[in-house]
Each structure stands twice: as C-alpha cells, then as structure tokens.
Design a protein around this motif. Sequence first.
Motif, PDB file in Angstrom:
ATOM      1  N   UNK A 133      -6.360  17.031  10.878  1.00 30.09           N
ATOM      2  CA  UNK A 133      -6.977  16.486   9.675  1.00 30.09           C
ATOM      3  C   UNK A 133      -6.089  16.838   8.501  1.00 30.09           C
ATOM      4  N   UNK A 134      -6.320  16.197   7.371  1.00 31.93           N
ATOM      5  CA  UNK A 134      -5.371  16.364   6.285  1.00 31.93           C
ATOM      6  C   UNK A 134      -6.044  16.242   4.927  1.00 31.93           C
ATOM      7  N   UNK A 141     -18.743  12.731   4.211  1.00 26.98           N
ATOM      8  CA  UNK A 141     -18.940  13.165   2.822  1.00 26.98           C
ATOM      9  C   UNK A 141     -19.627  12.052   2.019  1.00 26.98           C
ATOM     10  N   UNK A 146      -8.691   9.876  -6.518  1.00 24.47           N
ATOM     11  CA  UNK A 146      -9.913  10.652  -6.469  1.00 24.47           C
ATOM     12  C   UNK A 146      -9.587  11.885  -5.613  1.00 24.47           C
ATOM     13  N   UNK A 195      -9.298   1.351  -0.828  1.00 24.22           N
ATOM     14  CA  UNK A 195      -7.999   1.985  -0.570  1.00 24.22           C
ATOM     15  C   UNK A 195      -7.696   2.012   0.924  1.00 24.22           C
ATOM     16  N   UNK A 233     -14.209  12.610   8.393  1.00 19.55           N
ATOM     17  CA  UNK A 233     -14.659  13.561   7.377  1.00 19.55           C
ATOM     18  C   UNK A 233     -15.051  12.872   6.073  1.00 19.55           C
ATOM     19  N   UNK A 234     -14.315  11.857   5.707  1.00 19.33           N
ATOM     20  CA  UNK A 234     -14.642  11.230   4.419  1.00 19.33           C
ATOM     21  C   UNK A 234     -15.927  10.412   4.539  1.00 19.33           C
ATOM     22  N   UNK A 285     -11.341  14.060  -4.184  1.00 25.48           N
ATOM     23  CA  UNK A 285     -12.203  14.310  -3.028  1.00 25.48           C
ATOM     24  C   UNK A 285     -11.983  13.305  -1.903  1.00 25.48           C
ATOM     25  N   UNK A 286     -11.740  12.047  -2.270  1.00 23.56           N
ATOM     26  CA  UNK A 286     -11.664  11.008  -1.232  1.00 23.56           C
ATOM     27  C   UNK A 286     -10.249  10.479  -1.032  1.00 23.56           C
ATOM     28  N   UNK A 287      -9.395  10.598  -2.036  1.00 23.44           N
ATOM     29  CA  UNK A 287      -8.060  10.004  -1.956  1.00 23.44           C
ATOM     30  C   UNK A 287      -8.025   8.554  -2.403  1.00 23.44           C
ATOM     31  N   UNK A 288      -9.147   8.018  -2.868  1.00 21.43           N
ATOM     32  CA  UNK A 288      -9.144   6.630  -3.364  1.00 21.43           C
ATOM     33  C   UNK A 288      -8.157   6.505  -4.515  1.00 21.43           C
ATOM     34  N   UNK A 289      -7.399   5.405  -4.526  1.00 20.63           N
ATOM     35  CA  UNK A 289      -6.401   5.252  -5.587  1.00 20.63           C
ATOM     36  C   UNK A 289      -7.027   4.597  -6.821  1.00 20.63           C
ATOM     37  N   UNK A 319      -9.116  11.065  11.885  1.00 18.45           N
ATOM     38  CA  UNK A 319      -9.758  12.227  11.253  1.00 18.45           C
ATOM     39  C   UNK A 319     -10.180  11.984   9.811  1.00 18.45           C
ATOM     40  N   UNK A 366      -7.164  -0.168 -13.987  1.00 18.31           N
ATOM     41  CA  UNK A 366      -7.964   0.977 -14.442  1.00 18.31           C
ATOM     42  C   UNK A 366      -7.081   1.968 -15.192  1.00 18.31           C
ATOM     43  N   UNK A 403     -17.137   5.325  -6.390  1.00 17.57           N
ATOM     44  CA  UNK A 403     -16.119   6.113  -5.669  1.00 17.57           C
ATOM     45  C   UNK A 403     -16.129   5.765  -4.186  1.00 17.57           C
ATOM     46  N   UNK A 452      -7.013  14.695   1.516  1.00 18.22           N
ATOM     47  CA  UNK A 452      -7.190  13.269   1.230  1.00 18.22           C
ATOM     48  C   UNK A 452      -6.130  12.699   0.284  1.00 18.22           C
ATOM     49  N   UNK A 512      -7.034  -1.478   2.404  1.00 16.89           N
ATOM     50  CA  UNK A 512      -5.693  -1.969   2.046  1.00 16.89           C
ATOM     51  C   UNK A 512      -4.635  -1.328   2.930  1.00 16.89           C
ATOM     52  N   UNK A 546       1.833   7.924   5.746  1.00 13.52           N
ATOM     53  CA  UNK A 546       2.085   9.357   5.911  1.00 13.52           C
ATOM     54  C   UNK A 546       2.224   9.711   7.387  1.00 13.52           C
ATOM     55  N   UNK A 591       0.879  -1.178   0.000  1.00  9.02           N
ATOM     56  CA  UNK A 591       0.000   0.000   0.000  1.00  9.02           C
ATOM     57  C   UNK A 591       0.907   1.216   0.000  1.00  9.02           C
ATOM     58  N   UNK A 607     -14.346   2.453  -4.011  1.00  7.71           N
ATOM     59  CA  UNK A 607     -12.898   2.604  -4.230  1.00  7.71           C
ATOM     60  C   UNK A 607     -12.194   3.171  -3.016  1.00  7.71           C
ATOM     61  N   UNK A 608     -12.845   4.154  -2.368  1.00  8.10           N
ATOM     62  CA  UNK A 608     -12.193   4.712  -1.176  1.00  8.10           C
ATOM     63  C   UNK A 608     -12.100   3.650  -0.082  1.00  8.10           C
TER      64      UNK A 608
END
Lengths: 801, 152
Positions: free
Chosen positions: A743-744, B40, A604, B138, B36-37, A606-610, B32, A615, B131, A746, B141, A414, A410, B134-135
């Motif tokens: 918080x950070x 959303x 993404x 992620x 927040x996510x 907005x979400x940080x999804x990879x 955090x 894809x 989406x 995404x 994982x 961070x 992964x 997918x999040x």
Amino acid sequence: MQQTRDSIKDIWGERTPYYGSWPERVDERTLEEPERWVQSACVLCSNDCAMDIGVKDGKIVGVRGRAVDRVNRGRLGPKGLHGWEANNSPDRLKFPMVRKNGKLERATWNEAMDLIVRRSKEIVKSHTASAIGFYTTGQLFIEEYYTLGVIGKAGLGTPHMDGNTRLCTATAAASLMESFGSDGQPGSYTDLDTTELIMLVGHNMSNTQTVLWARILDRLEGPNPPAIVVIDPRKTWTADKASVHLAPRVGTNVAVLNGLEHLLIESGNIDTEFIEQHTTGFEALKKALSSYTPDAVEKITGIPSGDLLRAAELIGRAKSMVSTCLQGVYQSMQATASACQVNNIHLLRGMLGREGCGILQMNGQPTAQNTRETGCDGALPAFRNWDNPDHIEELARIWNVDPVIIPHWSPPTHAMQIFRYCEQGSIKMLWVSATNPAVSMPDLARMRAILDKHDLFLVVQDAFLTETSHRADVLLPAAIWGEKTGTFTNVDRTVHISHKAVDPPGEARPDLDIFLDYARRMDFKDKDGQPLIKWGDPEGAFEAWKECTKGKMCDYSGMTYEKLSQGSGIQWPCNEKFPDGANHIYTDFVFNTSYENCETFGHDLDTGAVTSPQEYKAIDPKGKAWLRAADYHPPHEVPDGEYPFWLTTGRVVYHFHTRTKTGRSRQLYDAAPDAFVQIPEADASRLGIKEGDWLEVTSRRGMVQVQAKIGRIEPGQLFIPFHYGYWDGDFRPRAANELTITEWDPVSKQPHFKYAAVNISKISPQQLSEDPDKEKHRGVFQSIGSLIDTISGAILIGGKH
Amino acid sequence: MFIANYLGLLHGSEIHLRDSLKKVAEHHKNEPDIEYICKMLASWSEVHIQNLERFLKQYEEHKESEPDKLQHSLFQGTRKGGLGLLRDLHDLYLLASEVELSYMVILQASQALRDKELENFCRDSVKETERQVNWLKTRIKQSAPQSLVAAG
C-alpha cells in the motif's frame, strides 16, 4: 594496505570541531599505491561525498575524500571507503544473456538488443506503448536518466516510467510540491554550520548519511552547539545526541507534528508578518490544529506531553533552524501530509531562504534527486507540470516533437501501479535498470510471482546477478560508477562529476550507451525526421540537459564538464545570475506556486485527488507558499491478538539497498553479515527471549526467521533491516519485505514499509525453513564467481521454466 | 412540502454510496489504494447518514406521497479486472454525483425554510462529497487509458 582510519570500528571518525568553519579531514583507504587519481563522488548513500578514485594497472585500488569539496571536506564514510571493491568483484556480469528454453544463455550484444527491439516494436504495434514500462533507480547519472526520459516520453510515448526512487524519495518531492509549488530543495548543507537547532524527523542520520552526521557531531563539539530534536520510535545513535527525543508510536507522525505546530501558534512563537506576506492557508491550518493539545497528542502517540512542550519551546526559541526528514516520514502513514507539516513549521517561523535556515527533505539514494529532475520517476523534466499544456508545448519544442506524443493525460504511472499493470497483464514488457525489486519492494511473494510471469518480457540491466536479474528474459551487463562518466546531484543541490577511471569488465557497457543503442535501433525520430536523440556521449547528454533546464528553477545552464572538474561540486541554480551556483533558493520568499510556474496543482492529502487547472486558477496563490493542514488517521493495519507487534524496517550503517555492492566488500559484509530483529527488553523478557535466539516473525503476507537483538526500541515494536535477500547463498526466509504491506501514500505513492502487524515465536536452529527463492539459486549463486568468468554457452539455470 | 421526500432520497443515496464503496473496497482488494481509500470514503458517508437522521425525523410529518419514483439503482454489483474496476468506479462516480446534487437541492430548500442547521449540515457534508467525487474522477482518469487501450 593504507588507511587513514578504521571506519568499520569508528564510523564517523575523529572529531574535528568547528572553529569558524568545518575543518578539512581527508579520509583515504587504498589497497595499493595508486598511479593516478580520478575525480568522482561517492554513490553509496545520498550525501554524495566528493572523492578521488585511485587507479593502478587499469584497476581501482582505493579512494580518498576531496578536501576541496563543500559536501564532505575530505571525509568519507565506511561504505565509501570500502564499497568500491564491488567494482573488482569476480561476480560482475560480463556478457549479455538471453533466455532460451527457460535458461539464460550467453548472447552477443547484437542478439540481445535485436530481441529487445523486436519485442518492443511488436508490443507497440499490438498494444501501443502503454504496454511497455520502465523501472529505474537512484544509481544512474543525469545523462542516463535524461536520455531514458526522452526515449520513454518522446520516443515511445509511454506514461509508465518510474524508479526505485519511488521507494526512497517520492515523498520528499511530493511534499515540496504541495508546500512550495514544485520540487527543489530549499536548504543547504552550510545551514548546518551556523544553525541554532536541528530537527531530525524519522531520519537516523548517524546510520544513513554518516558524513553529514559527522558534520553535526563536529558542531556539537565546537562553540555554540545547536540543540537537537529527534523524532524516532527507536533509541538510535542519532537519538543519543538529542536535546529532546520524541519517540512516537509507529504511524503517528502527523499527530506529533500537529502538536508541535499547535504549541508554536499557541505560544505566539510564529512570524506573523512572514505568514501574512508569504503563505496562504493559515486560518484553516490553525483550525485544523486546534484539537492537537499536548494531552491529545500524548493519547495518540504515547509521547509524554512534557516532552512535546520542551521540544516546542526549543523550536520556538531558536533563531535559526534546519529540519531533515527521511524514511520514518516518507515510508510511513500519511507520508506527504507529515512532510508538509515539517515544511509548515518552517513557514510558520519564517525559517528558510537564509543562512542557517533550511529544510532538507532528504533523498534515499545518491542520484535520486536526478530521477526526479529528469523525468524518470513519474515527473516531467525540470519540474514541469504534466497538467499544464504550456509546459508540454515547451518540452515538445525542446525535443522537436509533436506534443501529442508526450503522455500527459494523467499523472505518470507510479512504480506500484506499474507492477500492478504487469500483474494484470496490460504491461507486457518491463525494463529494469540498476535495481532489485525482488528484495526491495513490499510483499515479496507477490513481487516474485509478478517478475516470473510468462507473459511479461523482462529486460534487466545490472552489474550483478541479483534476485531480480536472474529472472530476466534479456540480461544486459552494465558498467558502473568508476567505469563511466556522468554527473549527479544531492539534497543540497550540489552537482558532482564522476569521471571514468577504469574500463568495465568483459563486454559490460555504460547504461547511457545501452539506451543510446536502443534509441538508434528503434529509429526514434523528431518531427523533421532527424534522430530524436541528438547526442552520443555523456557530455552531449549533459549539454542537452542544460538546455532543458535553462530558465527553470533547477537551472544547470551555467555548468560545464570542465567547470565541474575543477574543484568542489557546484549547487544549482547555476546560470548567468549565479555563475558559481547559489547556496539558497527562495531568498525573496517568492515560491513556485503561481499557475504558470507550479509543478502540480496540488492534491487532497487524504485521498490523492488532484486539483483541476481551473480550480487552481481560482485560488492561485501567485508565489505564496501553501500551509497544508492534515488530520491524523490511524494506520490501516494495526496490531491485534493474532499479530500483536508493530514491525518497522530500515537500514544498517554498513549496507546500501540490497547489498549488491556493499555485500561484496569483505569488511562491510563481515561487519553486518545477516538480518536480525530488534526487540524491546520488556517484550523479550516477558517471552523469555535472549540475545541471539532464533525467532520466526510472521505477518499476513509472509514469514522470516532471524536472530534476536535486544533493546533500544519502544515496547510493542520490532525492527528488521531490509538489505538482506538471497543472492549470496542459500538462506532461510530473511528479507524484511516478505512481511510488509502493499500500500502507499495517496499523494506521493511511496510504499508503507514502516508499519505492519506481526507476531513472533521462538524456534530452534533445526526449525529453519528453506530459501524462498531456492529453485532460482541452485547452481547459480553458489559458485558465481568462477561461473561468470568461464561462462560459455548455456550454463545458468533460469527463473522461468 | 416535499422536503422530507428529498431528504429520504438523499438518505437512500448516501446509504447506496456507502454500501457500494464498501463492496468495491472488498472486491478490488488487489488494488490497495482502492481498498483503503474506498473504505475511508465510505466512513465519510456513514457519518453523513448518522447526521441526517435528525433531519429526517424533524421533517417526517411533512412527508407527502412521492410524486415520482425518486429512487433508482445504478450500482448492480462489482465486476472483475481492469475494465471492471473502471466500470465500478464509473458507477461510484454517478452515485456520488447523485448525492452531491441532492445536497445542492436540499441546501436551496433549507435556505427558503430558514433552517440554518440543515443548511450547515448540507454545506459541511457536501464538501466531503465533492472530495469523494474528485478522487473518483482522478482515479478514473488514471485507469481509463490502460483499461481501454493497452489491456487485452
């Protein structure tokens, strides 16, 4: 004392207007006449001005700028001219210390290193290397980062390595990756010499990189001055020079930039041929921008629509353009998404890869670029992709190890998550080098509690006792700049060498030597049973780094210590094709986005999804840049009845990071001795607050008490500088990060320091509270100089009981 | 015709997903990004639920008695700690996948019905569900190795 100028009073120095090129101006400040000068570069902001260190009787006695260098042509800023005095401070740590019965006691290097190695092995045996984390800095040299990176990734095999660069530069890297496929700065400082327009977004350059700002001031004094567009909620010195100053509400960058892009597209001021040939995603971007009309943007941001139109017109007319971003973008809401919109503006107008056109996704620290390049900050070395098996194979070949040792299941962990794992107890050993999270991280009460945890074995390597280092279980005294040799790189890809000028004090050792010693004692081997780390000095480490970068975008293979020691710094890529370095990358407009080359498959926003490799293969843009669209989202915490003000944080010109160096120069200290809160005139007069009044500022996380400074900020907003902690005495609560949010972003995972909801109330000087770190300081900091000099046996009072 | 039953299933699943996302956000506040996510993502499901109302009404008269028990429950409540977070995300993933699959089923039916509006609703909504999935993938994982290997 000799000095060519008083940089405390006159920050940027005398104007030397452009006539064809940027004239030389050598700034110098020495306390005694040096016997010799040693080549180096400054490490007190991210500009990396070249300087010589003056030495007399084995001591640093001053500095002067290097006229020959492309970055500064001899100039130095106030921090550069004064900050070196920290090297000579009596407060320097001179001996290793180990915590015994709750107290830090003097130890030998052998005892200290042996303890670290014993604990490392025990932890790896019981919990795997995933229970060990490293938190480093933006202050070390390439040689040190790369060595630490190899130790972590191929020796221990831990995914938990990051730097405080996460706080300053992670979004620069993330946005370059999202737009262009990989990190790597497309701009060059020489673009500022000819460009028609400079846009500074959330970047108070006049304070943060004073010499780079002097370069712009000199352009403004010469013929054909550039137009300046500034986006910043404060009326900064930078904003004073703006042709148009857009002052948005905190946290609304995406809306402002979307508005500008929308106007550029509407007015046809875009390069359709460039967009067609070299980008992907235009139609989706155009659709996403369609609702960002000037009126809509005014509602969200508070920026008058006429100002937005004027800025868009200037940008649309300019034939060349340089943009820079800094913490106003990176540490705010939708950081990566906003920085990508700045990249978009350049892509829409075809403004990069040629003279006068560049993007400087600025760094916050002098060697931050190198944590990113070497893989010390949550990336793999030389912009390799953790999700691409071929890249892992390549690294394994270079290091001669089995690929399975390299953590790549992964993304590397961070910083904020590393500290969260420490908090939860799944990271049991944390090694902090050259940084001070007990002041620089958000929500300090929480951070102090994490660092004080009994089940966390904390190793700190630093030059001084800090709010962090006095909490260590093992404290290692480190040599600093001027006392060791190494190289580092700035935002325009210029690499400088900094030679050792003097010996470190006491038993302090270079960080590189400490890491090499650890690797030796841990007995890390490659797959043939040979030592994993095959070098034993800085030049050997640099040669190994060259091999790791050969053929990659950040190619150092054409550089040598000798070549770097001859004159000016040299830009990467430097190889057979560009033996003297290259001023621009992406000159053919082929970006690093192909599946084979890219450093990321994208996220993404907005979400940080990879995006998965499969894809990505299906949408492989094969060298075209990504135009990334983003919708505006309001910040997660907004002012309300209880906490009616926005707080934003930042720097002052005289200090760097948590002042561990700059606070030890008398003149820098006196120039900005304490934290303050900047408050708008209207709010001050409404609340009866006068200049210098004591105010208590509270948020949901904590409280600080600071004096008021009135004006030059938009109504409803407050500003507190983040430099001030508690190491230099007993204070009331004053660190800005007592108030900030955990918080950070995404995507970049950079913390949000730029907004928090706070309240203020007037207090009297008699109402000041106690130092929140008081217990830890008593007897440690007040007489620190003599204490460290005479230390023998158990003297220091410890943080853990 | 069973379309109404399946719309009902989708409706129930979206509500379940929204409520579970909100619960996880609230329960794992110390993470955090989770807070927040998840909030959303819950707001996206909320919009889907509102947009779904008119189709539920439209097909109401065709509703048959359910042939099988279409509803079932996955998410029983939040759990504590790193492993607990992983298990909660695991359940959210299954819930979101259930929603995703329901959209696919109804999308197929909407084409056979020549109901362009229902078709567009499904196509737009499922993009956001993907989406969400997918999040979750992620984040799962990322959490898995630390929770299963290093913790404890």
